[in-house]
Design an enzyme around this catalytic site. Structure first.
Site, PDB file in Angstrom:
ATOM      1  N   GLU A   1       0.839  -1.210   0.000  1.00  0.00           N
ATOM      2  CA  GLU A   1       0.000   0.000   0.000  1.00  0.00           C
ATOM      3  C   GLU A   1       0.868   1.251   0.000  1.00  0.00           C
ATOM      4  OE1 GLU A   1      -3.749  -1.550   2.811  1.00  0.00           O
ATOM      5  OE2 GLU A   1      -1.976  -0.689   3.719  1.00  0.00           O
TER       6      GLU A   1
ATOM      7  N   THR B   1      -6.108   0.434   2.596  1.00  0.00           N
ATOM      8  CA  THR B   1      -7.209  -0.173   1.865  1.00  0.00           C
ATOM      9  C   THR B   1      -8.286  -0.599   2.859  1.00  0.00           C
ATOM     10  OG1 THR B   1      -6.163  -2.349   1.950  1.00  0.00           O
ATOM     11  CG2 THR B   1      -5.694  -0.975   0.016  1.00  0.00           C
TER      12      THR B   1
ATOM     13  N   LYS C   1     -14.461  -0.556   5.898  1.00  0.00           N
ATOM     14  CA  LYS C   1     -14.122  -1.409   7.051  1.00  0.00           C
ATOM     15  C   LYS C   1     -12.636  -1.712   6.986  1.00  0.00           C
ATOM     16  CE  LYS C   1     -14.810  -6.299   8.349  1.00  0.00           C
ATOM     17  NZ  LYS C   1     -13.514  -6.894   7.974  1.00  0.00           N
ATOM     18  N   ASP C   2     -11.873  -1.165   7.940  1.00  0.00           N
ATOM     19  CA  ASP C   2     -10.434  -1.409   7.893  1.00  0.00           C
ATOM     20  C   ASP C   2      -9.943  -2.007   9.206  1.00  0.00           C
ATOM     21  OD1 ASP C   2     -10.062   0.659   9.757  1.00  0.00           O
ATOM     22  OD2 ASP C   2      -8.263   1.390   8.726  1.00  0.00           O
ATOM     23  N   MET C   3      -8.617  -2.031   9.396  1.00  0.00           N
ATOM     24  CA  MET C   3      -8.050  -2.655  10.595  1.00  0.00           C
ATOM     25  C   MET C   3      -7.107  -1.715  11.354  1.00  0.00           C
ATOM     26  SD  MET C   3      -7.422  -6.487   8.979  1.00  0.00           S
ATOM     27  CE  MET C   3      -6.811  -7.209  10.485  1.00  0.00           C
ATOM     28  N   GLU C   4      -7.106  -0.421  11.019  1.00  0.00           N
ATOM     29  CA  GLU C   4      -6.156   0.500  11.663  1.00  0.00           C
ATOM     30  C   GLU C   4      -6.721   1.862  12.060  1.00  0.00           C
ATOM     31  OE1 GLU C   4      -5.348  -0.924   8.560  1.00  0.00           O
ATOM     32  OE2 GLU C   4      -4.028  -2.506   9.312  1.00  0.00           O
TER      33      GLU C   4
ATOM     34  N   ASP D   1     -12.209  -4.701  -1.625  1.00  0.00           N
ATOM     35  CA  ASP D   1     -13.127  -5.842  -1.633  1.00  0.00           C
ATOM     36  C   ASP D   1     -14.490  -5.391  -1.104  1.00  0.00           C
ATOM     37  OD1 ASP D   1     -11.035  -6.077   0.809  1.00  0.00           O
ATOM     38  OD2 ASP D   1     -13.056  -6.449   1.514  1.00  0.00           O
TER      39      ASP D   1
HETATM   40  N1  SAH Z   1      -3.660 -11.414   3.043  1.00  0.00           N
HETATM   41  C1  SAH Z   1      -3.164 -10.076   3.327  1.00  0.00           C
HETATM   42  C2  SAH Z   1      -3.743  -9.571   4.585  1.00  0.00           C
HETATM   43  C3  SAH Z   1      -4.251  -8.191   4.443  1.00  0.00           C
HETATM   44  S1  SAH Z   1      -5.309  -7.723   5.728  1.00  0.00           S
HETATM   45  C4  SAH Z   1      -1.643 -10.117   3.329  1.00  0.00           C
HETATM   46  O1  SAH Z   1      -1.090 -10.305   2.271  1.00  0.00           O
HETATM   47  O2  SAH Z   1      -0.993  -9.902   4.342  1.00  0.00           O
HETATM   48  C5  SAH Z   1      -6.098  -6.380   5.101  1.00  0.00           C
HETATM   49  C6  SAH Z   1      -5.422  -5.027   5.185  1.00  0.00           C
HETATM   50  O3  SAH Z   1      -6.149  -4.212   4.308  1.00  0.00           O
HETATM   51  C7  SAH Z   1      -5.545  -4.386   6.553  1.00  0.00           C
HETATM   52  O4  SAH Z   1      -4.446  -3.548   6.818  1.00  0.00           O
HETATM   53  C8  SAH Z   1      -6.860  -3.589   6.462  1.00  0.00           C
HETATM   54  O5  SAH Z   1      -6.784  -2.279   6.997  1.00  0.00           O
HETATM   55  C9  SAH Z   1      -7.183  -3.519   4.970  1.00  0.00           C
HETATM   56  N2  SAH Z   1      -8.449  -4.176   4.532  1.00  0.00           N
HETATM   57  C10 SAH Z   1      -8.786  -4.353   3.246  1.00  0.00           C
HETATM   58  N3  SAH Z   1      -9.978  -4.970   3.135  1.00  0.00           N
HETATM   59  C11 SAH Z   1     -10.429  -5.204   4.384  1.00  0.00           C
HETATM   60  C12 SAH Z   1     -11.602  -5.830   4.907  1.00  0.00           C
HETATM   61  N4  SAH Z   1     -12.551  -6.332   4.131  1.00  0.00           N
HETATM   62  N5  SAH Z   1     -11.716  -5.906   6.247  1.00  0.00           N
HETATM   63  C13 SAH Z   1     -10.763  -5.409   7.050  1.00  0.00           C
HETATM   64  N6  SAH Z   1      -9.640  -4.814   6.606  1.00  0.00           N
HETATM   65  C14 SAH Z   1      -9.451  -4.700   5.281  1.00  0.00           C
END
Ligand code: SAH
Length: 233
Positions: free
Chosen positions: A13, A90, A174-177, A200
């Site tokens: 990213e 993302t 919807k993210d993770m940070e 996605d």
């Molecule tokens: N398989 C991946 C994992 C990525 S996790 C790898 O190669 O490591 C997803 C990352 O993208 C997180 O940092 C999150 O912020 C974001 N993200 C994208 N789509 C997401 C979703 N549907 N739900 C949660 N986070 C998502």
């Protein structure tokens, strides 16, 4: 001089933006054993400090999620004193709320956690986060970018309880940070913004993991382009 701090989870990213802004790797001003990496550069009169959350060496993958985001934000805020912090990355989008692959959202306040449930007085609200971000409606209009609700959890999947919370919040991304970065920025009293590109569709027909990997590079390019325009603005 204005100082803009940017936090990115995945190297994939971060790369398009590092190239677009011509940022250079800088020695970390924090202890070596801490994973986050720093890139810096000037963009007009502003200094950009980009923190990539680093590698989880034990498992050979990028550090993602709220634990690493909190650490990266604390290091950025305490060592580089930014005037504003941007959580750029993302996210999953929602067809039901007009989302599409590649849509870039600027966050609307507040930014909440959608996976923290603590039914005790005070702890409930603390767990939800509800951290403020700045109102960028004028910039969104000027740059032709959408604004949306961003919410954060520590899982890529979306169980029913999280989905119910996201429906209630009206989540677009919807993210993770983001909520972790927003919480730490609020602790420091520094304005914060999240910029999220959709990889996605949570309520779409495809498995999140496969869709995420398929669109990661396209969405990261879109993200890099948007953040470059945001920084210039
Ligand atoms: N398989 C991946 C994992 C990525 S996790 C790898 O190669 O490591 C997803 C990352 O993208 C997180 O940092 C999150 O912020 C974001 N993200 C994208 N789509 C997401 C979703 N549907 N739900 C949660 N986070 C998502």
């Amino acid at each position: 001089m204005q100082r803009i701090g940017i936090i990115k989870a995945m190297r994939a990213e971060a790369q398009p933006l590092i190239e677009r802004l011509g940022l250079e790797p800088a020695p970390s001003p924090w202890p070596d054993r801490l994973a986050p990496g720093l890139w810096t550069g000037m963009c007009g009169p502003a200094r950009i400090d980009l923190v990539w959350m680093g590698r989880d060496d034990r498992h050979g993958v990028d550090c993602i999620g709220t634990t690493a985001a909190t650490l990266a934000a604390a290091l950025l805020l305490s060592h580089r004193s930014p005037d504003i912090v941007i959580s750029a990355g993302t996210a999953g989008g929602f067809i039901a709320r007009g989302g599409a692959i590649g849509t870039v959202y600027l966050s609307r306040s507040p930014i909440c956690f959608h996976d923290r449930r603590v039914p005790l007085p005070g702890f409930r609200e603390s767990a939800m986060g509800e951290s403020p971000c700045i109102d960028v409606s004028e910039m969104a209009e000027a740059l032709g970018l959408e604004m949306g609700v961003v919410s954060t959890g520590d899982s890529l999947d979306a169980p029913r309880s999280d989905l119910d919370t996201m429906t209630r919040l009206g989540t677009h991304a919807k993210d993770m940070e983001a909520a972790a970065v927003a919480w730490m920025a609020a602790q420091f009293g520094v304005p914060m913004l999240a910029v999220k590109a959709i990889t996605d569709l949570v309520d779409g027909p495809h498995a999140t993991e496969a869709e995420f990997m398929e669109h990661l590079h396209t969405a990261s390019d879109r993200l890099g382009e948007a953040v470059e325009r945001i920084v210039a603005w």
